[in-house]
Design a protein around this motif. Structure first.
Motif, mmCIF file in Angstrom:
data_model
loop_
_atom_site.group_PDB
_atom_site.id
_atom_site.type_symbol
_atom_site.label_atom_id
_atom_site.label_comp_id
_atom_site.label_asym_id
_atom_site.label_seq_id
_atom_site.Cartn_x
_atom_site.Cartn_y
_atom_site.Cartn_z
ATOM 1 N N LEU A 75 36.505 47.376 46.580
ATOM 2 C CA LEU A 75 37.611 46.533 46.139
ATOM 3 C C LEU A 75 38.153 46.927 44.762
ATOM 4 C CD1 LEU A 75 36.103 43.130 47.284
ATOM 5 C CD2 LEU A 75 37.719 44.573 48.522
ATOM 6 N N LYS A 76 37.549 47.925 44.148
ATOM 7 C CA LYS A 76 37.955 48.412 42.825
ATOM 8 C C LYS A 76 37.959 47.282 41.793
ATOM 9 C CE LYS A 76 38.973 52.447 44.574
ATOM 10 N NZ LYS A 76 37.841 53.137 45.052
ATOM 11 N N MET A 77 36.970 46.400 41.871
ATOM 12 C CA MET A 77 36.870 45.290 40.930
ATOM 13 C C MET A 77 36.073 45.734 39.704
ATOM 14 S SD MET A 77 36.092 42.155 43.530
ATOM 15 C CE MET A 77 36.540 40.837 42.450
ATOM 16 N N GLN A 78 36.324 45.061 38.579
ATOM 17 C CA GLN A 78 35.611 45.344 37.342
ATOM 18 C C GLN A 78 35.263 44.036 36.663
ATOM 19 O OE1 GLN A 78 37.984 47.635 34.676
ATOM 20 N NE2 GLN A 78 38.961 48.790 36.288
ATOM 21 N N LYS A 79 34.280 44.117 35.780
ATOM 22 C CA LYS A 79 33.968 42.943 34.968
ATOM 23 C C LYS A 79 35.052 42.819 33.917
ATOM 24 C CE LYS A 79 28.985 42.894 35.427
ATOM 25 N NZ LYS A 79 27.698 42.930 34.737
ATOM 26 N N PRO A 80 35.510 41.609 33.655
ATOM 27 C CA PRO A 80 36.570 41.446 32.654
ATOM 28 C C PRO A 80 36.019 41.683 31.246
ATOM 29 C CG PRO A 80 35.864 39.318 33.463
ATOM 30 C CD PRO A 80 35.166 40.353 34.273
ATOM 31 N N SER A 81 36.897 42.160 30.374
ATOM 32 C CA SER A 81 36.500 42.333 28.974
ATOM 33 C C SER A 81 36.480 40.958 28.304
ATOM 34 C CB SER A 81 37.492 43.255 28.274
ATOM 35 O OG SER A 81 38.767 42.655 28.250
ATOM 36 N N THR A 82 35.968 40.914 27.101
ATOM 37 C CA THR A 82 35.894 39.627 26.402
ATOM 38 C C THR A 82 37.283 39.079 26.094
ATOM 39 O OG1 THR A 82 35.629 40.817 24.319
ATOM 40 C CG2 THR A 82 33.639 40.044 25.403
ATOM 41 N N GLU A 83 38.253 39.956 25.899
ATOM 42 C CA GLU A 83 39.618 39.482 25.648
ATOM 43 C C GLU A 83 40.227 38.883 26.915
ATOM 44 O OE1 GLU A 83 38.930 42.919 24.949
ATOM 45 O OE2 GLU A 83 38.332 42.402 22.913
ATOM 46 N N GLY A 84 39.773 39.344 28.062
ATOM 47 C CA GLY A 84 40.323 38.873 29.317
ATOM 48 C C GLY A 84 39.710 37.565 29.807
ATOM 49 N N ILE A 85 38.749 37.055 29.099
ATOM 50 C CA ILE A 85 38.085 35.818 29.492
ATOM 51 C C ILE A 85 38.668 34.675 28.695
ATOM 52 C CG2 ILE A 85 35.918 34.548 29.570
ATOM 53 C CD1 ILE A 85 34.484 37.209 29.821
ATOM 54 N N GLY A 86 39.100 33.640 29.387
ATOM 55 C CA GLY A 86 39.665 32.478 28.721
ATOM 56 C C GLY A 86 39.022 31.201 29.208
ATOM 57 N N VAL A 87 39.071 30.182 28.381
ATOM 58 C CA VAL A 87 38.494 28.884 28.735
ATOM 59 C C VAL A 87 39.638 27.938 29.064
ATOM 60 C CG1 VAL A 87 37.103 26.960 27.914
ATOM 61 C CG2 VAL A 87 36.526 29.288 27.220
ATOM 62 N N ILE A 88 39.560 27.306 30.193
ATOM 63 C CA ILE A 88 40.579 26.361 30.616
ATOM 64 C C ILE A 88 40.030 24.956 30.399
ATOM 65 C CG2 ILE A 88 41.946 25.511 32.546
ATOM 66 C CD1 ILE A 88 41.729 28.314 33.748
ATOM 67 N N ARG A 89 40.793 24.166 29.654
ATOM 68 C CA ARG A 89 40.357 22.797 29.401
ATOM 69 C C ARG A 89 41.369 21.846 30.035
ATOM 70 N NH1 ARG A 89 37.258 22.834 23.798
ATOM 71 N NH2 ARG A 89 36.772 25.036 23.837
#
Length: 90
Positions: A75-89
């Motif tokens: 599936l050509k998936m990758q782990k997201p970088s720290t910049e790509g991780i966001g918190v939804i509140r």
């Protein structure tokens, strides 16, 4: 009673008492060995239980690794970088 008969009788008494003491010692040793056997069997059962649990954990870990590997390759998936991780509140 002749002298040799007297000594033979004494010898037989000593032999009987000696055999009785040996029998008691043998029974005591057999009981100790049985207790040790039961302890070792409990330890064996505990180790078998631990081994089964570890094998299950290993297969679970391998399953997760296979899923991750397949996701990367197929599936050509990758782990997201720290910049790509966001918190939804909410």
């Amino acid at each position: 009673m002749e002298r040799w008969q007297f000594f033979s009788l004494i010898f037989l008494y000593v032999a009987v008492i000696g055999m009785a003491v040996l029998l008691v010692a043998n029974r005591h040793q057999a009981r100790q060995l049985f207790v040790e056997l039961q302890t070792l069997e409990k330890e064996r059962d505990r180790l078998n239980s631990d081994w089964s649990r570890l094998k299950l954990e290993q297969s679970t870990q391998l399953h997760h690794l296979r899923i991750e590997q397949r996701a990367r390759e197929s599936l050509k998936m990758q782990k997201p970088s720290t910049e790509g991780i966001g918190v939804i509140r909410e």
